[in-house]
Design an enzyme around this catalytic site. Structure first.
Site, PDB file in Angstrom:
ATOM      1  N   HIS A 154       2.374  10.972  -4.962  1.00  0.00           N
ATOM      2  CA  HIS A 154       2.104  10.874  -3.290  1.00  0.00           C
ATOM      3  C   HIS A 154       3.022  12.011  -2.609  1.00  0.00           C
ATOM      4  O   HIS A 154       4.159  11.764  -2.835  1.00  0.00           O
ATOM      5  CB  HIS A 154       2.042   9.616  -3.167  1.00  0.00           C
ATOM      6  CG  HIS A 154       1.430   9.238  -1.745  1.00  0.00           C
ATOM      7  ND1 HIS A 154       2.341   9.191  -0.475  1.00  0.00           N
ATOM      8  CD2 HIS A 154       0.141   9.259  -1.207  1.00  0.00           C
ATOM      9  CE1 HIS A 154       1.484   8.828   0.707  1.00  0.00           C
ATOM     10  NE2 HIS A 154       0.388   8.940   0.317  1.00  0.00           N
TER      11      HIS A 154
ATOM     12  N   PRO B 167       0.772  -1.196  -0.122  1.00  0.00           N
ATOM     13  CA  PRO B 167      -0.012   0.005  -0.109  1.00  0.00           C
ATOM     14  C   PRO B 167       0.974   1.291   0.015  1.00  0.00           C
ATOM     15  O   PRO B 167       2.040   1.232   0.442  1.00  0.00           O
ATOM     16  CB  PRO B 167      -0.953  -0.262   1.206  1.00  0.00           C
ATOM     17  CG  PRO B 167       0.184  -0.959   2.062  1.00  0.00           C
ATOM     18  CD  PRO B 167       0.679  -1.998   1.383  1.00  0.00           C
ATOM     19  N   CYS B 168       0.383   2.240  -0.313  1.00  0.00           N
ATOM     20  CA  CYS B 168       1.032   3.739  -0.781  1.00  0.00           C
ATOM     21  C   CYS B 168       0.656   4.249   0.709  1.00  0.00           C
ATOM     22  O   CYS B 168      -0.499   4.623   0.966  1.00  0.00           O
ATOM     23  CB  CYS B 168       0.566   4.395  -1.823  1.00  0.00           C
ATOM     24  SG  CYS B 168       1.523   5.895  -1.983  1.00  0.00           S
ATOM     25  N   GLN B 169       1.572   4.544   1.442  1.00  0.00           N
ATOM     26  CA  GLN B 169       1.463   5.318   2.849  1.00  0.00           C
ATOM     27  C   GLN B 169       2.468   6.601   2.735  1.00  0.00           C
ATOM     28  O   GLN B 169       3.598   6.408   2.372  1.00  0.00           O
ATOM     29  CB  GLN B 169       1.710   4.388   3.806  1.00  0.00           C
ATOM     30  CG  GLN B 169       0.837   3.282   4.083  1.00  0.00           C
ATOM     31  CD  GLN B 169       1.542   2.391   4.817  1.00  0.00           C
ATOM     32  OE1 GLN B 169       2.189   1.564   4.466  1.00  0.00           O
ATOM     33  NE2 GLN B 169       0.862   2.150   6.079  1.00  0.00           N
TER      34      GLN B 169
END
Length: 373
Positions: free
Chosen positions: A123, A75-77
């Site tokens: 992001h 996941p992108c965090q």
């Protein structure tokens, strides 16, 4: 020589299956924490993938596993900036990427593939991808396909080197995703890798599973998949409000003959919601006016329905491709107690297997140039 791989953040096994299809890789360990995805994974592979990659117990377990290739769809965090004085790796602490990086640091696999959403590059204003690349190249010592380093150690890249769209790999789905592939400099030598690595494949010419979306759609779906009149009216009113504001947001009938060809779907999403509303299908109107128990109003008169979970499975290559045996029988299936809601979520959260297979073949090609296969 068959390469041993581990399947982290495994979901329902799409990355694993893409690599297995090449015949060059064997899975030796998996890790997934979602109980419903675990059921589906176990049902189709016969292996229990239960494992939490953030736990010290699992990381210690991996130290005893002999493997060459690490696979993970993480996941992108957002990362912290507070730890930068201790190194970029410290800035990722508390995220899944940190745990993957720690596993790479402790086990030093020869190759890894990481998969993520395409907005990874935007992001946190680009800080996330910059930190990831610094960790992979400078702290873990890997050559990353698509990353260049100057004499001062400055890293540069173009996002187009990492983003590949499922629509160019045999399925009619507009699904751009990021694929990061790295090779261990200590195993292969940086100079050798500079000569051997090639840019990621941009498309597949060897397969074209469907001419367009109409080839994939299964007409005559059950009544439960059709939109109620009230729901369709709500969606139409919502789209009209946005249209008056000059916005393009709203539901979409993806096989509408008025659309420009070729007909392709939007990306299927793990959240289900907008992933379904942006992928509506024009089908039979045989159920028009019919009352269905779980709908507050009768079925709409236009024959508009959601795509079925099976159609989503086709878009991702799980159905009608990756699990078809030599006799032509499709072996992929969900356990009987998995709901439609979970099926949508699992397919939406999965990878497109024909893309992964192509990436796996690319890794094999490079390893052959390096003399490792």
């Amino acid at each position: 020589m068959v390469l041993k791989m581990i399947d982290l953040c495994a979901g329902i096994g799409g990355i694993r299956r893409g690599f297995e299809l090449t015949g060059e890789f064997k899975n030796v360990c998996s890790a997934e924490i979602d109980q419903f995805a675990i059921k589906t994974y176990k049902h189709n592979f016969g292996d229990d993938p239960t494992g939490d990659i953030t736990s010290r117990h699992f990381k210690d377990k991996l130290k005893k596993v002999d493997f060459d290739v690490l696979l993970a769809g993480f996941p992108c965090q957002a990362f912290s900036r507070a730890g930068n004085q201790k190194g970029f790796m410290d800035a990722t602490r508390g995220t899944i990427f940190f745990d993957i990086a720690e596993i790479i640091e402790e086990n030093k696999p020869s190759v890894f593939l990481l998969e993520n959403v395409d907005n990874l590059f935007s992001h946190d204003k680009g800080n996330t991808i910059s930190t990831i690349m610094e960790v992979l190249v400078h702290e873990l010592d890997y050559t990353i396909i698509g990353v260049e380093e100057d004499d001062l150690g400055n890293l540069t890249w173009d996002r187009s080197s990492f983003i590949r769209n499922s629509r160019n790999f045999g399925v009619p789905q507009n699904r751009p995703r990021v694929y990061i592939i790295g090779f261990n400099n200590r195993v292969y030598g940086r100079d050798n890798l500079l000569e051997a690595v090639e840019e990621l494949p941009k498309r597949r010419e060897d397969i074209n599973l469907y001419n367009d979306l109409n080839d994939l759609i299964e007409k005559g779906a059950p009544a439960k998949y059709y939109l109620a009149e009230g729901m369709l009216n709500t969606l139409e009113n919502h789209r009209n409000r946005h249209s008056k504001k000059g916005n393009g947001f709203g539901y979409m009938v993806v096989n509408d003959p008025a659309r420009n060809s070729p007909l392709i779907s939007n990306a299927v999403l793990a959240t289900g919601g907008s992933g379904k509303e942006r992928n509506l299908i024009l089908d039979s109107n045989e159920f028009a006016g019919v009352h269905v128990s779980n709908k507050q109003t009768p079925i709409n008169s236009k024959g508009i329905r959601n795509m079925t979970p099976r159609e989503w499975g086709k878009l991702q290559g799980f159905i009608n491709y990756a699990f078809v045996d030599k006799k032509g029988h499709d072996q992929f299936e969900f356990p009987k107690d998995i709901s439609d809601t979970q099926k949508y979520k699992q397919f939406g959260n999965a990878v497109t297997i024909p893309v992964i297979e192509s990436m796996a073949k690319h890794i094999v090609k490079i390893l052959r140039k390096l003399g490792d296969i």
